[in-house]
Design an enzyme around this catalytic site. Structure first.
Site, PDB file in Angstrom:
ATOM      1  N   GLN A   1       0.923  -1.192  -0.015  1.00  0.00           N
ATOM      2  CA  GLN A   1      -0.021  -0.037   0.062  1.00  0.00           C
ATOM      3  C   GLN A   1       0.778   1.303  -0.189  1.00  0.00           C
ATOM      4  OE1 GLN A   1      -3.083   1.039  -0.152  1.00  0.00           O
ATOM      5  NE2 GLN A   1      -2.437   2.964   0.022  1.00  0.00           N
TER       6      GLN A   1
ATOM      7  N   GLN B   1       0.044   4.762  -1.030  1.00  0.00           N
ATOM      8  CA  GLN B   1      -0.339   5.882  -0.637  1.00  0.00           C
ATOM      9  C   GLN B   1      -0.408   6.058   0.971  1.00  0.00           C
ATOM     10  OE1 GLN B   1      -4.352   7.095  -2.174  1.00  0.00           O
ATOM     11  NE2 GLN B   1      -3.946   8.958  -2.021  1.00  0.00           N
TER      12      GLN B   1
ATOM     13  N   GLY C   1     -10.989   0.360   1.657  1.00  0.00           N
ATOM     14  CA  GLY C   1     -12.125  -0.114   0.815  1.00  0.00           C
ATOM     15  C   GLY C   1     -11.418  -0.467  -0.543  1.00  0.00           C
TER      16      GLY C   1
ATOM     17  N   MET D   1      -7.792   0.787  -3.353  1.00  0.00           N
ATOM     18  CA  MET D   1      -7.007   1.745  -3.549  1.00  0.00           C
ATOM     19  C   MET D   1      -6.685   1.874  -5.179  1.00  0.00           C
ATOM     20  SD  MET D   1      -4.365   3.806  -2.838  1.00  0.00           S
ATOM     21  CE  MET D   1      -3.471   4.545  -4.306  1.00  0.00           C
ATOM     22  N   GLU D   2      -6.796   2.785  -5.720  1.00  0.00           N
ATOM     23  CA  GLU D   2      -6.671   3.117  -7.263  1.00  0.00           C
ATOM     24  C   GLU D   2      -5.198   2.944  -7.986  1.00  0.00           C
ATOM     25  OE1 GLU D   2      -6.781   5.333  -4.875  1.00  0.00           O
ATOM     26  OE2 GLU D   2      -5.964   7.268  -5.447  1.00  0.00           O
ATOM     27  N   ASN D   3      -4.630   1.740  -7.586  1.00  0.00           N
ATOM     28  CA  ASN D   3      -3.338   1.483  -8.373  1.00  0.00           C
ATOM     29  C   ASN D   3      -3.898   1.380  -9.718  1.00  0.00           C
ATOM     30  OD1 ASN D   3      -1.976   1.489  -6.104  1.00  0.00           O
ATOM     31  ND2 ASN D   3      -2.975  -0.642  -5.460  1.00  0.00           N
TER      32      ASN D   3
ATOM     33  N   HIS E   1     -15.816   4.362  -7.813  1.00  0.00           N
ATOM     34  CA  HIS E   1     -14.724   5.385  -6.793  1.00  0.00           C
ATOM     35  C   HIS E   1     -13.523   5.148  -7.698  1.00  0.00           C
ATOM     36  CE1 HIS E   1     -13.471   8.040  -3.823  1.00  0.00           C
ATOM     37  NE2 HIS E   1     -12.316   7.106  -3.683  1.00  0.00           N
ATOM     38  N   GLU E   2     -13.082   4.054  -7.332  1.00  0.00           N
ATOM     39  CA  GLU E   2     -11.623   3.632  -7.634  1.00  0.00           C
ATOM     40  C   GLU E   2     -11.431   3.919  -9.318  1.00  0.00           C
ATOM     41  OE1 GLU E   2      -9.774   3.851  -5.299  1.00  0.00           O
ATOM     42  OE2 GLU E   2     -11.418   3.361  -3.635  1.00  0.00           O
TER      43      GLU E   2
ATOM     44  N   HIS F   1     -10.626   7.454 -10.394  1.00  0.00           N
ATOM     45  CA  HIS F   1      -9.542   7.881  -9.954  1.00  0.00           C
ATOM     46  C   HIS F   1      -8.490   7.733 -11.207  1.00  0.00           C
ATOM     47  CE1 HIS F   1      -9.041   9.210  -5.880  1.00  0.00           C
ATOM     48  NE2 HIS F   1      -9.585   7.981  -5.263  1.00  0.00           N
TER      49      HIS F   1
ATOM     50  N   GLU G   1      -9.510  13.207  -4.077  1.00  0.00           N
ATOM     51  CA  GLU G   1     -10.512  12.623  -3.651  1.00  0.00           C
ATOM     52  C   GLU G   1     -12.178  13.299  -3.745  1.00  0.00           C
ATOM     53  OE1 GLU G   1     -10.457   9.571  -2.935  1.00  0.00           O
ATOM     54  OE2 GLU G   1      -8.212   9.287  -2.479  1.00  0.00           O
TER      55      GLU G   1
ATOM     56  N   TYR H   1     -12.940  14.699   0.775  1.00  0.00           N
ATOM     57  CA  TYR H   1     -13.871  13.426   0.123  1.00  0.00           C
ATOM     58  C   TYR H   1     -15.118  14.470  -0.297  1.00  0.00           C
ATOM     59  CZ  TYR H   1     -10.929   9.352   0.612  1.00  0.00           C
ATOM     60  OH  TYR H   1      -9.777   8.562   0.663  1.00  0.00           O
TER      61      TYR H   1
ATOM     62  N   ARG I   1      -9.959  -3.219   7.696  1.00  0.00           N
ATOM     63  CA  ARG I   1     -10.166  -2.025   7.008  1.00  0.00           C
ATOM     64  C   ARG I   1     -10.598  -0.894   7.940  1.00  0.00           C
ATOM     65  NH1 ARG I   1     -15.677  -1.632   2.824  1.00  0.00           N
ATOM     66  NH2 ARG I   1     -15.267   0.560   2.320  1.00  0.00           N
TER      67      ARG I   1
ATOM     68  N   LYS J   1     -11.778   1.822   7.934  1.00  0.00           N
ATOM     69  CA  LYS J   1     -13.027   2.642   8.125  1.00  0.00           C
ATOM     70  C   LYS J   1     -14.079   2.125   8.902  1.00  0.00           C
ATOM     71  CE  LYS J   1     -16.929   2.730   5.379  1.00  0.00           C
ATOM     72  NZ  LYS J   1     -17.698   2.732   3.947  1.00  0.00           N
TER      73      LYS J   1
HETATM   74  N1  BES Z   1      -7.002   6.615  -2.552  1.00  0.00           N
HETATM   75  C1  BES Z   1      -7.986   6.197  -1.457  1.00  0.00           C
HETATM   76  C2  BES Z   1      -7.339   5.409  -0.458  1.00  0.00           C
HETATM   77  C3  BES Z   1      -6.183   6.378   0.372  1.00  0.00           C
HETATM   78  C4  BES Z   1      -6.483   7.352   0.608  1.00  0.00           C
HETATM   79  C5  BES Z   1      -5.288   5.540   0.618  1.00  0.00           C
HETATM   80  C6  BES Z   1      -5.385   8.062   1.468  1.00  0.00           C
HETATM   81  C7  BES Z   1      -4.095   6.250   1.427  1.00  0.00           C
HETATM   82  C8  BES Z   1      -4.379   7.685   1.821  1.00  0.00           C
HETATM   83  C9  BES Z   1      -9.071   5.489  -2.172  1.00  0.00           C
HETATM   84  O1  BES Z   1      -9.414   5.822  -3.507  1.00  0.00           O
HETATM   85  C10 BES Z   1     -10.378   5.751  -1.341  1.00  0.00           C
HETATM   86  O2  BES Z   1     -10.818   6.704  -1.381  1.00  0.00           O
HETATM   87  N2  BES Z   1     -10.905   4.709  -0.757  1.00  0.00           N
HETATM   88  C11 BES Z   1     -11.982   4.518  -0.102  1.00  0.00           C
HETATM   89  C12 BES Z   1     -13.114   4.237  -0.883  1.00  0.00           C
HETATM   90  C13 BES Z   1     -14.399   4.958  -0.807  1.00  0.00           C
HETATM   91  C14 BES Z   1     -14.348   6.356  -0.626  1.00  0.00           C
HETATM   92  C15 BES Z   1     -15.443   4.662  -1.875  1.00  0.00           C
HETATM   93  C16 BES Z   1     -11.915   3.629   0.939  1.00  0.00           C
HETATM   94  O3  BES Z   1     -10.771   2.848   1.172  1.00  0.00           O
HETATM   95  O4  BES Z   1     -12.829   3.649   2.068  1.00  0.00           O
HETATM   96 ZN    ZN Z   2     -10.350   7.573  -3.425  1.00  0.00          ZN
END
Ligand code: BES
Ligand code: ZN
Length: 634
Positions: free
Chosen positions: A163, A165, A292, A294-296, A319-320, A323, A342, A409, A579, A581
């Site tokens: 990971q 980011q 949730g 990651m937009e690799n 969402h991804e 990105h 975001e 976001y 996760r 969140k």
């Molecule tokens: N790029 C983010 C995840 C991220 C942000 C990783 C900052 C490290 C640092 C990814 O696109 C994201 O926003 N994921 C969300 C998805 C949701 C908003 C639909 C998540 O993981 O919950």
């Molecule tokens: Zn995102």
């Protein structure tokens, strides 16, 4: 403090590499003739791109799944015009040697350690165009999570994922780890024969015979989008350009769940222009994945907690996917500009969902987001950093991960929604499409975006909006658009019936969406009696629900009301799912009482080894656990 721009003029055509690469995938859009690159001061990287900047990476690594170590070489081509020193970011890496293209040793030194890692300074004799770093990862590389077979779905093979980011790529590759610096890459990755390796690049669809895999990423990307996963993986196509990777036991479920991906991709292109990354695949990771999604690039990494069985949580894929434009194509120049990644992506996600699933669905998403925004503004107002409710952040001296909140976001999305409301959708869509085309494969500061917005939209359309208040001030402006949803109004009506005595089993919940259930669970009265909780659980089976969003929202209510019949499920959920969140609200609810604190610490002691460093970092803080101090390498 205002950010300073460094402008460097690059001789010849070398400086155009990014633009030329950028234009090739879609046949010519975005070609620029300006032989200049602009860099902005990034407080989270030691790189000094105005002095010397990387252009291309050839990575050649061996992954030791048992020793939990990656070792090999990162060979960089420098952009023409390099000065006398190139600086890389590293964190916990063992640097074994630094050489030029001919194998001559280059003088180098590792600087002092901070939360940003240690800068690797390499002296460049005149004319040096390539720098080869021989290195290995350290024992606690924060980007990496090494899983034992028992921590995977299949239970028979180990697993590794990265990971990157925001600033973790430097813990597995020495790199100029700033989102303002882009490079192309090729990689050779050696893994045990029975495993498959995939990256944020062109990917294999079958296992190789010898465990050696070759990857190419021909479009320039920033370091945080470097990604690798290794495990017992299989591939299944979903559409002509889309597919899923997962452990074999989850493959069919994943392919069904993401069955709409091709439609999403087409919808996204119809909105904001061609998809410039060739394929779009999703990799389903083990449940410890801290996000949730990651937009690799080319290969979104996703949590298995969105495999609900009914496609109800696939807005995360939208969402991804979004990105691929906002973030990967046009990138925030620093983590202070994170909302450019975001906020745009949430807006775009809603638009893709509206196109594929309809307005009713998108309205529900918007309203859930609005609720998150309100709650976050409220929480941050009385926190140590009330200024974090500004869109433009100031994270200098702090871990950029601590700036990851719903502000970027949801306030970001709300700002764009307000502009859309003022100018009308057709004009706003044309503006966004041109924005992505014009700035493809570049990085933008908030100020760059605001200047473009002003010139292209606000001035010509004579729009009245208090940009300063939206972007630079704390809290929420008065002209915030409050979304509405008919579906949620129905939920509120049923909730009112329940609170005035109607048994849960008699409520009219037929056909409710997952989002409606989330709205219901978020708005339960506080406090509730155990009889009330039992009534709900008896009627709707929340404790045993298979939908992760529903069960997480329910468990939070159970903790708040100390509803013990749900505690086995809570324990089970927290020891398998990593996760963040989901973890944060549950642990936060627990630590609010003395009894809960004991429970939180007991569960965490068992669960912590299953979490990625991103999650332990946050939960350690929350529970007051001592953070691991990474040993100094060398
Ligand atoms: N790029 C983010 C995840 C991220 C942000 C990783 C900052 C490290 C640092 C990814 O696109 C994201 O926003 N994921 C969300 C998805 C949701 C908003 C639909 C998540 O993981 O919950
Ligand atoms: Zn995102």
């Amino acid at each position: 403090m205002k950010t300073s721009h460094f402008l460097i003029a690059l001789a010849g055509t070398g400086g155009l590499v990014a633009c030329q690469n950028a234009s090739s995938p879609d046949g010519g859009a975005g070609t620029s003739t300006t032989p200049e690159r602009t860099y902005v001061m990034d407080p989270h990287s030691a790189a000094r791109p105005e002095e010397a900047v990387i252009d291309h990476l050839d990575l050649d690594i061996t992954v030791d799944m048992e020793g939990h170590r990656i070792s090999g070489t990162a060979a960089y081509d420098l952009a023409p015009g390099a000065g006398s020193e190139v600086v890389f970011d590293t964190d916990g890496l063992e640097i074994e040697a630094v050489e030029d293209a001919d194998g001559n040793a280059l003088q180098h030194a590792l600087g002092e350690e901070s939360f940003l890692g240690r800068p690797l300074r390499v002296t460049l004799p005149e004319g040096t165009q390539r720098v080869v770093v021989r290195y290995a990862t350290g024992p606690r590389a924060k980007a990496l999570q090494w899983l034992e077979p028992a921590q995977t779905g299949g239970g028979t093979a180990p697993f590794l994922f990265t990971q990157g980011q925001a600033i973790l790529t430097r813990t597995w590759i020495p790199v100029q780890d700033s989102p303002g610096i882009r490079f192309t890459y090729n990689a050779t990755v050696r893994v045990p024969e029975h495993l498959m390796a995939v990256m944020s690049a062109s990917n294999p669809q079958e296992r190789s015979a010898d465990g050696v895999y070759h990857f190419r990423m021909d479009q320039p990307i920033p370091g945080y989008l470097m990604a690798l996963a290794v495990g017992d993986l299989a591939f299944k196509p979903v559409g002509p350009r889309t597919g899923v990777y997962a452990e074999p036991g989850l493959l069919d479920k994943a392919a069904y769940e993401f069955g709409n991906m091709e439609d999403m991709l087409t919808a996204a292109e119809d909105l904001y222009g061609p998809y410039r990354w060739d394929r779009y695949d999703v990799l389903v990771l083990p449940p410890s994945f801290p996000f949730g999604g990651m937009e690799n690039p080319r290969l979104t990494f996703a949590t298995p907690t969105i495999l609900a069985g009914d496609r109800s949580l696939t807005s995360l894929v939208a969402h991804e996917l979004a990105h691929s434009w906002s973030g990967n194509l046009v990138t925030n120049a620093t983590w202070d500009d994170f909302w450019l990644n975001e906020g745009f992506t949430v807006y775009f996600e809603h638009r893709i969902c509206e196109a594929v699933f309809g307005k009713d669905y998108a309205d529900q998403l918007s309203l859930l987001g609005h609720q998150d925004l309100k709650a976050t503004v409220e929480r941050l107002r009385s926190s140590e950093h009330p200024e974090d409710t500004r869109l433009k952040l100031d994270m200098a001296g702090r871990d950029p991960d601590d700036g990851v909140t719903d502000i970027a976001y949801e306030k970001g999305c709300a700002f764009l929604t307000r502009i859309e409301q003022l100018v009308g959708r057709p004009k706003f869509d044309a503006f966004l499409r041109k924005y992505f085309d014009t700035h493809a494969f570049t990085s933008m500061t908030t100020e760059d975006f605001l200047a473009y917005l002003d010139e292209e939209l606000l001035q010509p359309e004579q729009v009245k909006i208090d940009v300063d208040k939206w972007v630079y001030q704390a809290g929420l402006p008065d002209d915030l658009v409050v979304p509405t949803s008919d579906a949620f109004a129905k939920v509120e009506a049923e909730l009112a019936r329940w609170t005035s005595g109607t048994p849960a089993a008699e409520l009219d919940t037929k056909g409710w969406t997952t989002f409606q259930w989330m709205h219901f669970l978020r708005h339960l009265p506080d406090p509730m009696t155990h009889e009330q909780l039992a009534d709900l659980d008896g009627a709707f089976g929340f404790t045993q629900a298979g939908n992760s969003e529903v069960v997480a929202a329910w468990l939070e209510q159970c903790v708040r009301n100390d509803y013990e019949p749900a505690y086995d499920r809570l324990d089970d959920f927290l020891t398998t799912v990593g996760r963040r969140k989901f973890l944060v609200p549950l642990y936060t609810a627990m630590v609010a009482t003395e009894k809960g604190k004991v429970m939180a610490n007991t569960i965490y002691a068992e669960a912590r080894p299953n979490y990625h460093s991103v999650s332990t970092h946050t939960i350690d803080d929350l529970l007051g656990w001592q953070q691991d101090v990474a040993p100094i390498s060398l």
